[in-house]
Design a protein around this motif. Structure first.
Motif, PDB file in Angstrom:
ATOM      1  N   TYR A 192      -9.241   2.769 -11.270  1.00  0.00           N
ATOM      2  CA  TYR A 192      -9.424   3.439  -9.981  1.00  0.00           C
ATOM      3  C   TYR A 192     -10.363   2.640  -9.081  1.00  0.00           C
ATOM      4  N   ASN A 193     -11.486   2.196  -9.622  1.00  0.00           N
ATOM      5  CA  ASN A 193     -12.450   1.434  -8.827  1.00  0.00           C
ATOM      6  C   ASN A 193     -11.897   0.082  -8.388  1.00  0.00           C
ATOM      7  N   ALA A 194     -10.931  -0.438  -9.159  1.00  0.00           N
ATOM      8  CA  ALA A 194     -10.312  -1.724  -8.812  1.00  0.00           C
ATOM      9  C   ALA A 194      -9.147  -1.551  -7.849  1.00  0.00           C
ATOM     10  N   GLY A 195      -8.818  -0.305  -7.509  1.00  0.00           N
ATOM     11  CA  GLY A 195      -7.712  -0.060  -6.590  1.00  0.00           C
ATOM     12  C   GLY A 195      -6.356  -0.295  -7.220  1.00  0.00           C
ATOM     13  N   ILE A 196      -6.274  -0.160  -8.546  1.00  0.00           N
ATOM     14  CA  ILE A 196      -5.017  -0.390  -9.269  1.00  0.00           C
ATOM     15  C   ILE A 196      -4.356   0.958  -9.556  1.00  0.00           C
ATOM     16  N   PRO A 197      -3.144   1.195  -9.047  1.00  0.00           N
ATOM     17  CA  PRO A 197      -2.477   2.484  -9.254  1.00  0.00           C
ATOM     18  C   PRO A 197      -2.113   2.700 -10.721  1.00  0.00           C
ATOM     19  N   TYR A 198      -2.323   3.915 -11.191  1.00  0.00           N
ATOM     20  CA  TYR A 198      -1.943   4.249 -12.564  1.00  0.00           C
ATOM     21  C   TYR A 198      -1.547   5.719 -12.656  1.00  0.00           C
ATOM     22  N   ARG A 199      -0.832   6.021 -13.721  1.00  0.00           N
ATOM     23  CA  ARG A 199      -0.510   7.410 -14.059  1.00  0.00           C
ATOM     24  C   ARG A 199      -0.994   7.654 -15.480  1.00  0.00           C
ATOM     25  N   TYR A 200      -1.631   8.777 -15.690  1.00  0.00           N
ATOM     26  CA  TYR A 200      -2.136   9.105 -17.025  1.00  0.00           C
ATOM     27  C   TYR A 200      -1.126   9.982 -17.763  1.00  0.00           C
ATOM     28  N   GLU A 201      -0.742   9.539 -18.957  1.00  0.00           N
ATOM     29  CA  GLU A 201       0.209  10.258 -19.819  1.00  0.00           C
ATOM     30  C   GLU A 201       1.493  10.632 -19.068  1.00  0.00           C
ATOM     31  N   PHE A 202       2.030   9.664 -18.341  1.00  0.00           N
ATOM     32  CA  PHE A 202       3.290   9.869 -17.633  1.00  0.00           C
ATOM     33  C   PHE A 202       4.446   9.782 -18.639  1.00  0.00           C
ATOM     34  N   PRO A 203       5.386  10.726 -18.636  1.00  0.00           N
ATOM     35  CA  PRO A 203       6.476  10.739 -19.622  1.00  0.00           C
ATOM     36  C   PRO A 203       7.298   9.449 -19.600  1.00  0.00           C
ATOM     37  N   SER A 224       1.974   8.929  -6.333  1.00  0.00           N
ATOM     38  CA  SER A 224       2.029  10.348  -5.963  1.00  0.00           C
ATOM     39  C   SER A 224       3.208  11.091  -6.591  1.00  0.00           C
ATOM     40  N   VAL A 225       4.002  10.400  -7.427  1.00  0.00           N
ATOM     41  CA  VAL A 225       5.121  11.075  -8.106  1.00  0.00           C
ATOM     42  C   VAL A 225       4.587  12.241  -8.935  1.00  0.00           C
ATOM     43  N   ALA A 226       5.189  13.398  -8.764  1.00  0.00           N
ATOM     44  CA  ALA A 226       4.722  14.592  -9.473  1.00  0.00           C
ATOM     45  C   ALA A 226       5.261  14.627 -10.899  1.00  0.00           C
ATOM     46  N   TYR A 227       4.437  15.045 -11.834  1.00  0.00           N
ATOM     47  CA  TYR A 227       4.866  15.238 -13.220  1.00  0.00           C
ATOM     48  C   TYR A 227       3.917  16.221 -13.898  1.00  0.00           C
ATOM     49  N   THR A 228       4.371  16.811 -14.977  1.00  0.00           N
ATOM     50  CA  THR A 228       3.571  17.793 -15.687  1.00  0.00           C
ATOM     51  C   THR A 228       2.624  17.089 -16.651  1.00  0.00           C
ATOM     52  N   PRO A 229       1.332  17.292 -16.532  1.00  0.00           N
ATOM     53  CA  PRO A 229       0.371  16.632 -17.429  1.00  0.00           C
ATOM     54  C   PRO A 229       0.533  17.114 -18.862  1.00  0.00           C
ATOM     55  N   GLY A 230      -0.010  16.356 -19.795  1.00  0.00           N
ATOM     56  CA  GLY A 230      -0.004  16.775 -21.188  1.00  0.00           C
ATOM     57  C   GLY A 230      -0.959  17.943 -21.410  1.00  0.00           C
ATOM     58  N   ILE A 273       0.809   1.670 -15.553  1.00  0.00           N
ATOM     59  CA  ILE A 273       0.059   0.982 -14.498  1.00  0.00           C
ATOM     60  C   ILE A 273       0.988   0.119 -13.651  1.00  0.00           C
ATOM     61  N   LEU A 274       0.742   0.113 -12.354  1.00  0.00           N
ATOM     62  CA  LEU A 274       1.564  -0.656 -11.409  1.00  0.00           C
ATOM     63  C   LEU A 274       0.844  -1.910 -10.955  1.00  0.00           C
ATOM     64  N   ASN A 275       1.526  -3.054 -11.068  1.00  0.00           N
ATOM     65  CA  ASN A 275       1.059  -4.274 -10.412  1.00  0.00           C
ATOM     66  C   ASN A 275       1.599  -4.217  -8.986  1.00  0.00           C
ATOM     67  N   ILE A 276       0.723  -4.015  -8.031  1.00  0.00           N
ATOM     68  CA  ILE A 276       1.146  -3.803  -6.649  1.00  0.00           C
ATOM     69  C   ILE A 276       1.906  -5.002  -6.089  1.00  0.00           C
ATOM     70  N   THR A 277       1.451  -6.193  -6.405  1.00  0.00           N
ATOM     71  CA  THR A 277       2.044  -7.397  -5.828  1.00  0.00           C
ATOM     72  C   THR A 277       3.465  -7.635  -6.337  1.00  0.00           C
ATOM     73  N   THR A 278       3.652  -7.564  -7.653  1.00  0.00           N
ATOM     74  CA  THR A 278       4.968  -7.836  -8.235  1.00  0.00           C
ATOM     75  C   THR A 278       5.804  -6.573  -8.382  1.00  0.00           C
ATOM     76  N   GLU A 331       0.828  -1.209   0.000  1.00  0.00           N
ATOM     77  CA  GLU A 331       0.000   0.000   0.000  1.00  0.00           C
ATOM     78  C   GLU A 331       0.862   1.258   0.000  1.00  0.00           C
ATOM     79  N   GLU A 332       1.910   1.277   0.846  1.00  0.00           N
ATOM     80  CA  GLU A 332       2.773   2.444   0.908  1.00  0.00           C
ATOM     81  C   GLU A 332       3.574   2.595  -0.380  1.00  0.00           C
ATOM     82  N   TYR A 333       4.053   1.484  -0.912  1.00  0.00           N
ATOM     83  CA  TYR A 333       4.796   1.532  -2.174  1.00  0.00           C
ATOM     84  C   TYR A 333       3.907   2.103  -3.283  1.00  0.00           C
ATOM     85  N   ALA A 334       2.660   1.628  -3.347  1.00  0.00           N
ATOM     86  CA  ALA A 334       1.734   2.102  -4.370  1.00  0.00           C
ATOM     87  C   ALA A 334       1.422   3.582  -4.174  1.00  0.00           C
TER      88      ALA A 334
END
Length: 211
Positions: free
Chosen positions: A112-123, A76-82, A138-143, A68-71
């Motif tokens: 989001y509803n599945a609790g799967i972390p993602y970043r949209y248009e991350f460089p 939460s990594v900051a980046y400039t959106p497109g 997208i991050l696989n939390i387990t692996t 959970e903390e890793y995810a």
């Protein structure tokens, strides 16, 4: 004592003794594995940090983070959106981010509803040094593996295929990113609409739903 004329029997007995030794060793190894699994806790190291109070967590730099903390830190990594063209349609996800199409909103909200972390248009930097913005990272939390998900929404448009789909496929391949490994894809056309069922199948194969 067996003579050479009984070579077949000799060979059979030797094989029998070998097989018995192999079976004995296999049982010993099975027993050792069972004992290990009885005491092994795959979450023990991660739970050390999880069990701390918020005040203690703020004072230390954890060597092993809970999933959970890793995810949370990953997402939460900051980046400039497109950027968006003036007058472009506005679609907003449940996270409050702006995306480019109704289908991308569906994908984002499903993750989001599945609790799967993602970043949209991350460089993402390609092997040739160019920076592109995949639709979803997208991050696989387990692996803790990271996947790229690209949605190709106009697969009946020849210009789109030649100017978008094919160049992206080549760039990813040249960067060591291959379909079905780290690159996932969804598609649609005017004659073959986007399917949430297909998206669910993709999610269940590569990720773990937390909600």
């Amino acid at each position: 004592y067996l003579g050479k004329e009984q070579a077949t029997l000799i060979k059979a007995l030797a094989q029998k003794h070998y097989d018995q030794d192999i079976l004995l060793k296999a049982k010993e190894q099975e027993s050792a594995i069972r004992k290990f699994l009885e005491s092994y806790d795959p979450f023990a190291l991660k739970d050390v940090y999880s069990s701390l109070s918020a005040e203690r967590k703020a004072l230390i730099e954890a060597e092993v983070l809970s999933d959970e903390e890793y995810a949370r830190r990953w997402e939460s990594v900051a980046y400039t959106p497109g950027t968006f063209n003036t007058g472009a349609a506005e679609y907003f996800t449940l996270k409050g981010e702006r995306v480019r199409s109704k289908t991308e909103k569906i994908i984002a909200d499903t993750l989001y509803n599945a609790g799967i972390p993602y970043r949209y248009e991350f460089p993402f930097r390609l092997a040739d040094g160019r920076i592109i913005r995949p639709d979803f990272t997208i991050l696989n939390i387990t692996t803790r593996e990271v996947f790229i998900l690209e949605h190709f929404g106009r697969m009946d448009d020849e210009t789109y295929i030649n100017n978008n789909f094919l160049p992206k496929m080549r760039s990813y391949a040249q960067s060591g990113i291959f379909p079905g490994e780290k690159l996932l894809m969804t598609f649609e056309s005017a004659y073959y609409p986007f399917s949430t069922k297909d998206l669910d199948i993709l999610i269940d194969k590569y990720f773990v739903r937390l909600s």
